[in-house]
Scaffold this active site. Structure first.
Site, mmCIF file in Angstrom:
data_model
loop_
_atom_site.group_PDB
_atom_site.id
_atom_site.type_symbol
_atom_site.label_atom_id
_atom_site.label_comp_id
_atom_site.label_asym_id
_atom_site.label_seq_id
_atom_site.Cartn_x
_atom_site.Cartn_y
_atom_site.Cartn_z
ATOM 1 N N SER A 9 0.853 -1.238 0.077
ATOM 2 C CA SER A 9 0.127 -0.108 0.022
ATOM 3 C C SER A 9 0.869 1.224 0.123
ATOM 4 C CB SER A 9 -0.996 0.260 1.062
ATOM 5 O OG SER A 9 -1.465 1.293 1.470
ATOM 6 N N TYR B 275 -1.948 0.174 10.554
ATOM 7 C CA TYR B 275 -2.439 -0.623 9.005
ATOM 8 C C TYR B 275 -1.083 -0.289 8.228
ATOM 9 C CZ TYR B 275 -4.166 -0.655 4.339
ATOM 10 O OH TYR B 275 -4.163 -0.736 2.885
#
Length: 295
Positions: free
Chosen positions: A140, A162
């Site tokens: 990501s 995250y």
């Protein structure tokens, strides 16, 4: 690329994972959807078959929040025929309270990284037996703001957890390929990321709920730098089956600072390639999962 063998897609029944599965099926690849919910997986397979008649599809139950489930799934997959690739896609994106996996690990780190480390380690003998097999890790752009992880993540904000989990995913992916090369093993480890792919721009499929509503004004603004999860799946699919993909590469969208567009080679942050951090992460991951790669 391995022409024979199935491609396993974790989380292949929902979101980007669904479109990875659909696009692989369109490319003529046998796909095994590894996911928690059999009913949801069946709906996904029905939707794929509507678009790809004759698609070769299968289901494997897999809960990445449980290392026991990871072990059972790996045993079943390893005994189910040749594996051409594993796309380690599934993961937790949103969880606004402190949470942990069933094994007691911080939820994001345990689900997004540790479970896939354990799954790939257990599937590694089957993968290395298939010439040209690939292991694809879903990173990501959020890793760009992550702090280096030197141990188990603590109780940070959900987004910080995250970010750090995705940094761990990418460090693992690059380190795995370095070790494959060092041992002269033909299999490849590749990292991909989807860019900016919110569900609001995602097409629906029969029986599945893949798109979330968004205010028209907000959609008009963010639409300039967003794409749907169907387009977000392109880099991972290319990483899994593209003929020009090298081990240790990162693939992402090729336009507007890697936010959208067709797949293209990309660069990660310096710490994503940090061999020292990756070695410490590897040692920790092997210790916590109780399994390591047999090179």
């Amino acid at each position: 690329m391995a022409e024979h063998g199935a491609v396993v897609v974790t989380g292949g029944s929902n979101g980007i994972g669904y479109f990875i599965s659909e696009q692989l099926a369109q490319a003529g690849r046998p796909v095994i959807i590894a996911a928690r919910n059999a009913e949801r997986a069946q709906l996904a397979m029905n939707a794929i078959r509507e678009r790809v008649p004759g698609a070769e599809l299968g289901f494997q139950e897999l809960d990445l929040g449980s290392l026991a489930s990871v072990r059972r799934a790996a045993d079943a997959l390893a005994g189910n025929g040749p594996l051409a690739a594993v796309v380690a896609n599934a993961g937790v994106v949103h969880d606004h309270g402190p949470a942990s996996t069933s094994d007691g690990f911080e939820l994001f780190f345990g689900t997004n990284h540790l479970a896939h480390f354990g799954l790939l380690a257990r599937l590694f003998p089957a993968l290395r037996a298939t010439p040209g097999a690939r292991m694809v890790h879903l990173g990501s752009l959020s890793h760009l703001w992550a702090k280096p992880v030197t141990g188990l993540p603590g109780e940070r904000s959900w987004f910080s957890n995250y970010q750090n989990s995705k940094l761990a995913v990418m460090q693992f992916g690059f380190e795995l390929d370095r070790r494959l090369r060092a041992h002269g093993i033909e299999a490849r480890s590749v990292v991909a990321h989807p860019g900016n792919a919110p569900s609001a721009f995602t097409p629906e499929r029969p029986g599945l709920h893949l798109r979330e509503p968004i205010h028209p004004l907000l959609k008009a603004v963010v639409g300039n730098f967003s794409q749907g999860k169907d387009a977000g799946a392109w880099p991972a699919v290319h990483a899994a089956i593209g003929e020009d993909v090298q081990g240790g590469a990162l693939w992402g969208p090729g336009r507007l600072f890697q936010l959208l567009g067709r797949p293209a080679p990309a660069k990660a942050s310096a710490q994503a390639y940090d061999g020292g951090q990756a070695t410490r992460l590897w040692q920790l991951s092997a210790e916590l999962t109780g399994v390591d790669f047999d090179f």
